[in-house]
Design a protein around this motif. Structure first.
Motif, PDB file in Angstrom:
ATOM      1  N   PHE A  35       0.834  -1.206   0.000  1.00  9.41           N
ATOM      2  CA  PHE A  35       0.000   0.000   0.000  1.00  9.41           C
ATOM      3  C   PHE A  35       0.867   1.254   0.000  1.00  9.41           C
ATOM      4  CE2 PHE A  35      -2.799   2.956   2.533  1.00  9.41           C
ATOM      5  CZ  PHE A  35      -3.654   3.232   1.488  1.00  9.41           C
ATOM      6  N   ARG A  36       1.914   1.272   0.836  1.00 12.32           N
ATOM      7  CA  ARG A  36       2.826   2.417   0.891  1.00 12.32           C
ATOM      8  C   ARG A  36       3.523   2.620  -0.454  1.00 12.32           C
ATOM      9  NH1 ARG A  36       6.997   0.534   3.823  1.00 12.32           N
ATOM     10  NH2 ARG A  36       8.303   0.550   1.996  1.00 12.32           N
ATOM     11  N   ILE A  37       3.977   1.551  -1.075  1.00 13.67           N
ATOM     12  CA  ILE A  37       4.673   1.649  -2.357  1.00 13.67           C
ATOM     13  C   ILE A  37       3.715   2.092  -3.456  1.00 13.67           C
ATOM     14  CG2 ILE A  37       5.850   0.262  -4.106  1.00 13.67           C
ATOM     15  CD1 ILE A  37       7.080  -1.325  -1.735  1.00 13.67           C
ATOM     16  N   THR A  38       2.469   1.624  -3.417  1.00 12.23           N
ATOM     17  CA  THR A  38       1.489   2.029  -4.431  1.00 12.23           C
ATOM     18  C   THR A  38       1.198   3.520  -4.355  1.00 12.23           C
ATOM     19  OG1 THR A  38       0.497  -0.163  -4.360  1.00 12.23           O
ATOM     20  CG2 THR A  38      -0.831   1.604  -5.298  1.00 12.23           C
ATOM     21  N   ILE A  39       0.992   4.035  -3.155  1.00 10.20           N
ATOM     22  CA  ILE A  39       0.752   5.474  -2.990  1.00 10.20           C
ATOM     23  C   ILE A  39       1.973   6.265  -3.458  1.00 10.20           C
ATOM     24  CG2 ILE A  39       0.377   7.275  -1.272  1.00 10.20           C
ATOM     25  CD1 ILE A  39      -2.122   5.703  -1.852  1.00 10.20           C
ATOM     26  N   ALA A  40       3.166   5.770  -3.132  1.00 13.05           N
ATOM     27  CA  ALA A  40       4.382   6.461  -3.564  1.00 13.05           C
ATOM     28  C   ALA A  40       4.513   6.454  -5.080  1.00 13.05           C
ATOM     29  CB  ALA A  40       5.601   5.816  -2.920  1.00 13.05           C
ATOM     30  N   LEU A  41       4.181   5.344  -5.724  1.00 15.82           N
ATOM     31  CA  LEU A  41       4.263   5.284  -7.185  1.00 15.82           C
ATOM     32  C   LEU A  41       3.248   6.210  -7.847  1.00 15.82           C
ATOM     33  CD1 LEU A  41       4.903   1.502  -7.881  1.00 15.82           C
ATOM     34  CD2 LEU A  41       6.488   3.406  -8.193  1.00 15.82           C
ATOM     35  N   LEU A  42       2.050   6.314  -7.275  1.00 13.03           N
ATOM     36  CA  LEU A  42       1.055   7.230  -7.837  1.00 13.03           C
ATOM     37  C   LEU A  42       1.521   8.684  -7.725  1.00 13.03           C
ATOM     38  CD1 LEU A  42      -2.248   5.604  -6.570  1.00 13.03           C
ATOM     39  CD2 LEU A  42      -1.430   5.730  -8.924  1.00 13.03           C
ATOM     40  N   LEU A  43       2.095   9.041  -6.585  1.00  7.67           N
ATOM     41  CA  LEU A  43       2.613  10.412  -6.433  1.00  7.67           C
ATOM     42  C   LEU A  43       3.817  10.656  -7.344  1.00  7.67           C
ATOM     43  CD1 LEU A  43       2.273  10.851  -2.585  1.00  7.67           C
ATOM     44  CD2 LEU A  43       1.066  12.122  -4.340  1.00  7.67           C
ATOM     45  N   LEU A  44       4.670   9.648  -7.489  1.00  4.59           N
ATOM     46  CA  LEU A  44       5.824   9.775  -8.382  1.00  4.59           C
ATOM     47  C   LEU A  44       5.368   9.926  -9.827  1.00  4.59           C
ATOM     48  CD1 LEU A  44       8.948   9.632  -8.574  1.00  4.59           C
ATOM     49  CD2 LEU A  44       8.676   7.192  -8.961  1.00  4.59           C
ATOM     50  N   TRP A  45       4.366   9.178 -10.225  1.00  5.03           N
ATOM     51  CA  TRP A  45       3.814   9.262 -11.571  1.00  5.03           C
ATOM     52  C   TRP A  45       3.295  10.672 -11.840  1.00  5.03           C
ATOM     53  CZ3 TRP A  45      -1.215   6.256 -13.188  1.00  5.03           C
ATOM     54  CH2 TRP A  45      -1.437   6.432 -14.540  1.00  5.03           C
ATOM     55  N   HIS A  46       2.586  11.231 -10.880  1.00  9.71           N
ATOM     56  CA  HIS A  46       2.056  12.585 -11.041  1.00  9.71           C
ATOM     57  C   HIS A  46       3.193  13.608 -11.127  1.00  9.71           C
ATOM     58  CE1 HIS A  46      -0.172  16.236 -10.344  1.00  9.71           C
ATOM     59  NE2 HIS A  46      -1.300  15.588 -10.423  1.00  9.71           N
ATOM     60  N   GLY A  47       4.231  13.442 -10.314  1.00 12.83           N
ATOM     61  CA  GLY A  47       5.367  14.356 -10.359  1.00 12.83           C
ATOM     62  C   GLY A  47       6.131  14.285 -11.662  1.00 12.83           C
ATOM     63  N   VAL A  48       6.309  13.066 -12.201  1.00 12.74           N
ATOM     64  CA  VAL A  48       7.006  12.904 -13.491  1.00 12.74           C
ATOM     65  C   VAL A  48       6.179  13.524 -14.613  1.00 12.74           C
ATOM     66  CG1 VAL A  48       7.730  11.153 -15.169  1.00 12.74           C
ATOM     67  CG2 VAL A  48       8.382  10.933 -12.787  1.00 12.74           C
ATOM     68  N   GLN A  49       4.848  13.400 -14.535  1.00 12.50           N
ATOM     69  CA  GLN A  49       3.992  14.025 -15.542  1.00 12.50           C
ATOM     70  C   GLN A  49       4.167  15.541 -15.533  1.00 12.50           C
ATOM     71  OE1 GLN A  49       0.030  12.797 -14.554  1.00 12.50           O
ATOM     72  NE2 GLN A  49       0.087  11.031 -15.911  1.00 12.50           N
ATOM     73  N   GLU A  50       4.201  16.126 -14.352  1.00 16.31           N
ATOM     74  CA  GLU A  50       4.315  17.585 -14.263  1.00 16.31           C
ATOM     75  C   GLU A  50       5.683  18.094 -14.674  1.00 16.31           C
ATOM     76  OE1 GLU A  50       3.389  18.905 -10.352  1.00 16.31           O
ATOM     77  OE2 GLU A  50       1.306  18.234 -10.458  1.00 16.31           O
ATOM     78  N   LEU A  51       6.730  17.421 -14.218  1.00 11.99           N
ATOM     79  CA  LEU A  51       8.076  17.943 -14.432  1.00 11.99           C
ATOM     80  C   LEU A  51       8.641  17.613 -15.809  1.00 11.99           C
ATOM     81  CD1 LEU A  51      10.185  19.575 -12.884  1.00 11.99           C
ATOM     82  CD2 LEU A  51      11.193  17.439 -12.131  1.00 11.99           C
ATOM     83  N   PHE A  52       8.433  16.390 -16.274  1.00  5.75           N
ATOM     84  CA  PHE A  52       9.075  15.962 -17.514  1.00  5.75           C
ATOM     85  C   PHE A  52       8.116  15.762 -18.681  1.00  5.75           C
ATOM     86  CE2 PHE A  52      11.674  14.099 -14.035  1.00  5.75           C
ATOM     87  CZ  PHE A  52      12.767  14.933 -14.179  1.00  5.75           C
ATOM     88  N   GLY A  53       6.825  15.683 -18.425  1.00  7.79           N
ATOM     89  CA  GLY A  53       5.870  15.443 -19.493  1.00  7.79           C
ATOM     90  C   GLY A  53       5.824  14.007 -19.948  1.00  7.79           C
ATOM     91  N   GLN A  54       6.382  13.111 -19.175  1.00  4.13           N
ATOM     92  CA  GLN A  54       6.372  11.690 -19.499  1.00  4.13           C
ATOM     93  C   GLN A  54       5.200  11.015 -18.791  1.00  4.13           C
ATOM     94  OE1 GLN A  54       8.596  10.300 -21.653  1.00  4.13           O
ATOM     95  NE2 GLN A  54       9.297  12.405 -21.936  1.00  4.13           N
ATOM     96  N   LEU A  55       4.853   9.805 -19.225  1.00  2.00           N
ATOM     97  CA  LEU A  55       3.790   8.991 -18.627  1.00  2.00           C
ATOM     98  C   LEU A  55       2.427   9.686 -18.658  1.00  2.00           C
ATOM     99  CD1 LEU A  55       5.737   7.738 -15.480  1.00  2.00           C
ATOM    100  CD2 LEU A  55       5.480   6.559 -17.655  1.00  2.00           C
ATOM    101  N   LEU A  56       2.203  10.500 -19.669  1.00  2.00           N
ATOM    102  CA  LEU A  56       0.918  11.184 -19.795  1.00  2.00           C
ATOM    103  C   LEU A  56      -0.138  10.210 -20.309  1.00  2.00           C
ATOM    104  CD1 LEU A  56       2.090  14.514 -21.426  1.00  2.00           C
ATOM    105  CD2 LEU A  56       1.313  14.191 -19.086  1.00  2.00           C
TER     106      LEU A  56
END
Length: 183
Positions: A35-56
């Motif tokens: 559960f902790r890793i899943t929440i972290a991956l979702l937040l990381l995914w959102h951060g990568v979308q904002e900063l790099f434009g990847q994983l859109l």
């Protein structure tokens, strides 16, 4: 018959009270880590979308690169670093607390408080904040880097006593526990 913990070895008539003697004792801790890793991956995914434009997602538009050292860039970099720490379970309490405040402030700064939080997509933000505050309160769990650091520190503290250490014989150890040599 109530169960009680005792420092003495259990007899055949007493039940074992150590939870690690039960079959599957690790399953709740593994689920908490997942559960902790899943929440972290979702937040990381959102951060990568904002900063790099990847994983859109398909049809999602990137607003362009963020200017370094501005408020959006700093908050996104903190989101990526904090979610990485949260996923590893390293400095979990601090990272979860910072991420919780960061998620709430980012939502309030973009959507404002003029509209009810249920109408402007705030239920997901509220869920993230509550879950991150729970991680900050509960801690990292058994399967985390923090727990490895804690165990190594305990072992190091036990083995690195100042001066010379001499192993005690089992007989002397039993007598000290019983209090017979203290007289």
């Amino acid at each position: 018959m109530p169960f009680r913990r005792t420092p003495f070895p259990t007899t055949p008539t007493e039940p074992h009270t150590d939870p690690r003697t039960l079959r599957g004792w690790w399953i709740p801790d593994a689920a908490f880590a997942a559960f902790r890793i899943t929440i972290a991956l979702l937040l990381l995914w959102h951060g990568v979308q904002e900063l790099f434009g990847q994983l859109l997602l398909p049809g999602q538009r990137w607003l362009g690169p963020l200017t370094p050292m501005t408020d959006p860039w700093i908050s996104t970099a903190l989101k990526i670093a904090g979610s990485t720490l949260l996923g590893l379970g390293l400095f979990t309490r601090s990272a979860a607390l910072v991420l919780s405040v960061l998620v709430a402030l980012a939502h309030l700064s973009t959507n404002g408080t003029r509209v009810h939080w249920m109408l402007n997509g705030g239920e997901l933000v509220t869920l993230y904040c509550i879950v991150l505050l729970a991680f900050a309160t509960i801690g990292p769990g058994l399967f985390s880097m923090d727990m490895l650091r804690w165990r190594r520190g305990k072992i190091r503290a036990r083995t690195s006593t100042p001066g010379m250490t001499v192993p005690i014989s089992p007989w002397v150890r039993r007598q000290v526990r019983r209090g017979e040599l203290a007289r």
